[in-house]
Design a protein around this motif. Structure first.
Motif, PDB file in Angstrom:
ATOM      1  N   UNK A 277       0.977  -1.038   0.081  1.00 40.62           N
ATOM      2  CA  UNK A 277       0.096  -0.105   0.020  1.00 40.62           C
ATOM      3  C   UNK A 277       0.774   1.210  -0.030  1.00 40.62           C
ATOM      4  N   UNK A 278       2.206   1.235   0.566  1.00 44.13           N
ATOM      5  CA  UNK A 278       2.784   2.418   0.740  1.00 44.13           C
ATOM      6  C   UNK A 278       3.485   2.651  -0.941  1.00 44.13           C
ATOM      7  N   UNK A 279       3.710   1.500  -1.506  1.00 41.84           N
ATOM      8  CA  UNK A 279       4.477   1.723  -2.867  1.00 41.84           C
ATOM      9  C   UNK A 279       3.287   2.268  -3.575  1.00 41.84           C
ATOM     10  N   UNK A 280       2.187   1.824  -3.705  1.00 42.08           N
ATOM     11  CA  UNK A 280       1.050   2.305  -4.343  1.00 42.08           C
ATOM     12  C   UNK A 280       0.757   3.717  -4.173  1.00 42.08           C
ATOM     13  N   UNK A 281       0.614   4.201  -2.921  1.00 45.05           N
ATOM     14  CA  UNK A 281       0.378   5.226  -2.560  1.00 45.05           C
ATOM     15  C   UNK A 281       1.545   6.335  -3.134  1.00 45.05           C
ATOM     16  N   UNK A 282       2.724   5.960  -2.932  1.00 43.19           N
ATOM     17  CA  UNK A 282       3.938   6.719  -3.349  1.00 43.19           C
ATOM     18  C   UNK A 282       3.752   6.919  -4.764  1.00 43.19           C
ATOM     19  N   UNK A 283       3.486   5.992  -5.591  1.00 44.93           N
ATOM     20  CA  UNK A 283       3.402   6.034  -7.033  1.00 44.93           C
ATOM     21  C   UNK A 283       2.473   6.996  -7.574  1.00 44.93           C
ATOM     22  N   UNK A 284       1.198   7.105  -6.871  1.00 47.72           N
ATOM     23  CA  UNK A 284       0.105   7.958  -7.438  1.00 47.72           C
ATOM     24  C   UNK A 284       0.521   9.236  -6.930  1.00 47.72           C
ATOM     25  N   UNK A 285       1.267   9.353  -5.909  1.00 43.72           N
ATOM     26  CA  UNK A 285       1.640  10.839  -5.543  1.00 43.72           C
ATOM     27  C   UNK A 285       2.868  11.032  -6.379  1.00 43.72           C
ATOM     28  N   UNK A 286       3.706  10.357  -6.744  1.00 43.23           N
ATOM     29  CA  UNK A 286       4.684  10.873  -7.655  1.00 43.23           C
ATOM     30  C   UNK A 286       4.328  11.332  -9.053  1.00 43.23           C
ATOM     31  N   UNK A 287       2.979  10.206  -9.431  1.00 48.88           N
ATOM     32  CA  UNK A 287       2.321  10.752 -10.974  1.00 48.88           C
ATOM     33  C   UNK A 287       1.779  12.101 -10.950  1.00 48.88           C
ATOM     34  N   UNK A 288       1.214  12.480  -9.792  1.00 48.05           N
ATOM     35  CA  UNK A 288       0.836  13.902  -9.510  1.00 48.05           C
ATOM     36  C   UNK A 288       1.916  14.841  -9.820  1.00 48.05           C
ATOM     37  N   UNK A 289       2.951  14.531  -9.378  1.00 47.66           N
ATOM     38  CA  UNK A 289       4.294  15.520  -9.296  1.00 47.66           C
ATOM     39  C   UNK A 289       4.660  15.475 -10.881  1.00 47.66           C
ATOM     40  N   UNK A 290       4.874  14.186 -11.470  1.00 49.25           N
ATOM     41  CA  UNK A 290       5.300  14.061 -12.955  1.00 49.25           C
ATOM     42  C   UNK A 290       4.197  14.933 -13.831  1.00 49.25           C
ATOM     43  N   UNK A 291       3.145  14.861 -13.720  1.00 54.45           N
ATOM     44  CA  UNK A 291       2.132  15.231 -14.636  1.00 54.45           C
ATOM     45  C   UNK A 291       2.302  17.000 -14.470  1.00 54.45           C
ATOM     46  N   UNK A 292       2.606  17.646 -13.388  1.00 58.71           N
ATOM     47  CA  UNK A 292       2.699  18.772 -13.243  1.00 58.71           C
ATOM     48  C   UNK A 292       3.813  19.493 -14.051  1.00 58.71           C
ATOM     49  N   UNK A 293       4.964  18.590 -14.220  1.00 58.28           N
ATOM     50  CA  UNK A 293       6.190  18.965 -14.950  1.00 58.28           C
ATOM     51  C   UNK A 293       5.894  18.791 -16.359  1.00 58.28           C
ATOM     52  N   UNK A 294       4.996  17.866 -16.929  1.00 61.12           N
ATOM     53  CA  UNK A 294       4.936  17.476 -18.028  1.00 61.12           C
ATOM     54  C   UNK A 294       3.645  18.114 -18.879  1.00 61.12           C
ATOM     55  N   UNK A 295       2.978  18.635 -18.052  1.00 63.88           N
ATOM     56  CA  UNK A 295       1.501  19.015 -18.897  1.00 63.88           C
ATOM     57  C   UNK A 295       1.341  20.414 -18.493  1.00 63.88           C
ATOM     58  N   UNK A 296       0.822  21.339 -19.688  1.00 61.06           N
ATOM     59  CA  UNK A 296       0.350  22.586 -19.658  1.00 61.06           C
ATOM     60  C   UNK A 296      -0.780  22.964 -18.944  1.00 61.06           C
ATOM     61  N   UNK A 297      -0.928  24.202 -18.680  1.00 66.27           N
ATOM     62  CA  UNK A 297      -2.398  24.624 -17.922  1.00 66.27           C
ATOM     63  C   UNK A 297      -3.329  24.188 -19.158  1.00 66.27           C
ATOM     64  N   UNK A 298      -4.625  24.076 -18.904  1.00 69.59           N
ATOM     65  CA  UNK A 298      -5.703  24.158 -19.782  1.00 69.59           C
ATOM     66  C   UNK A 298      -6.444  25.446 -19.403  1.00 69.59           C
ATOM     67  N   UNK A 299      -7.437  25.823 -20.324  1.00 73.71           N
ATOM     68  CA  UNK A 299      -8.423  26.977 -20.188  1.00 73.71           C
ATOM     69  C   UNK A 299      -9.536  26.321 -19.409  1.00 73.71           C
ATOM     70  N   UNK A 300     -10.124  27.605 -18.717  1.00 72.65           N
ATOM     71  CA  UNK A 300     -11.655  26.999 -17.776  1.00 72.65           C
ATOM     72  C   UNK A 300     -12.565  26.492 -18.852  1.00 72.65           C
ATOM     73  N   UNK A 301     -12.658  26.966 -20.127  1.00 73.52           N
ATOM     74  CA  UNK A 301     -13.651  26.586 -20.912  1.00 73.52           C
ATOM     75  C   UNK A 301     -13.401  25.009 -21.430  1.00 73.52           C
TER      76      UNK A 301
END
Length: 328
Positions: A277-301
């Motif tokens: 469970x620790x490994x799974x939670x760590x993976x998803x936490x890392x995924x959220x950080x990874x996406x921040x560095x890889x994806x641009x913002x989107x518009x509200x619409x």
């Protein structure tokens, strides 16, 4: 009395551990983003910058805390507390680890094993929207008001997707208890709900990014458009409480993804359940950080189009198909 004391001790331990993890999460995020962007990140305060967490805490507690002259002072002060409190209360129904014994005493790492645990967690995270909403409205600042408007639109919209994405797994398990979800997936990786509900998993993962205000859905304080949104006028520890709540919610979403879809804390191959469970939670936490560095913002619409015209119909169709398959 023993049950009461045990609950109080569990609550204090969970509060302390999640607070420490939320603080450590800021360090991990800065380090991971630095690694992805080929730089060092925090390095000067302590070995490898580890004491940067303590330095940030001292800075937040000692930084000047002011309230704008035209603000509604009571609401302005209460809003950060709502965000942090609801984030920690939501974790009360989440089983963090399997049962274990210490000094002959059986320990259950959950504050309250309620039969509506999943509904309670989602409800408390939903109440958390009042923090940014009231913060932006209390400032008498147009950027804060825009941030609070985006808060209402984004959170309310994606809460619907979050709830609908979980309905199909709930139909399969027949319970709202996260302990029951864990037991339903016992027996091996082939019993994980993600194999029978991949659409629900993807929908919940996407809405989890929106619910935790993470990139590319961090429109509540989009610095390039609205300065810092609902947090524009905040400083010191009041500002820090918003982000403690955000990181606590990231941990909660990571636990929900692991418990509902990926087997929870059942043993995985040769890996014990607690480590799994620790490994799974760590993976998803890392995924959220990874996406921040890889994806641009989107518009509200674009955000609303994705929610109401793509994710919502998919969630409803997935519920209908699940119901048909279960009744055949």
């Amino acid at each position: 009395m023993g049950y009461f004391l045990g609950t109080v001790i569990n609550a204090i331990l969970v509060l302390a551990v999640i607070s420490a993890l939320a603080g450590f999460g800021t360090y991990i995020e800065r380090k991971i983003l630095a690694f992805i962007q080929r730089r060092l990140g925090p390095m000067h305060v302590g070995p490898y910058g580890l004491l940067q967490i303590a330095a940030d805490g001292i800075k937040l507690f000692t930084k000047e805390d002011f309230i704008p002259q035209g603000a509604n002072k009571i609401i302005f002060m209460v809003a950060p507390i709502i965000t942090a409190a609801t984030a920690f209360i939501a974790i009360a129904a989440v089983p963090l680890l399997p049962e274990f014994e210490i000094f002959g005493i059986t320990v259950r790492p959950i504050v309250s094993d309620m039969n509506i645990g999943l509904l309670f967690v989602i409800a408390m995270m939903g109440v958390g929207l009042y923090g940014p909403l009231l913060a932006g409205m209390a400032q008498e600042n147009k950027w804060g008001l825009l941030g609070s408007a985006r808060t209402a639109v984004q959170f309310l919209s994606y809460e619907v997707v979050t709830g609908l994405s979980l309905l199909a797994p709930i139909m399969m398990v027949g319970s709202l208890s996260l302990i029951d979800f864990n037991e339903y997936q016992s027996g091996g990786i082939e019993n994980w709900i993600v194999w029978s509900q991949p659409v629900a998993f993807i929908l919940f993962l996407i809405s989890g990014f929106a619910e935790t205000n993470r990139t590319p859905f961090d429109l509540l304080e989009h610095e390039a458009e609205i300065v810092s949104g609902y947090a524009t006028e905040y400083s010191g520890m009041r500002w820090g409480m918003f982000f403690i709540g955000e990181y606590a919610n990231m941990i909660t979403i990571s636990f929900l993804l692991s418990l509902v879809f990926l087997g929870g804390f059942n043993p995985m191959w040769f890996i014990p359940g607690g480590v799994a469970i620790v490994l799974k939670v760590a993976f998803f936490f890392f995924l959220m950080l990874w996406v921040r560095s890889a994806w641009p913002h989107i518009r509200p619409d674009q955000l609303m189009w994705l929610c109401w015209k793509v994710l919502m119909p998919l969630a409803v169709i997935n519920i209908l198909i699940t119901g048909i398959v279960m009744t055949v």
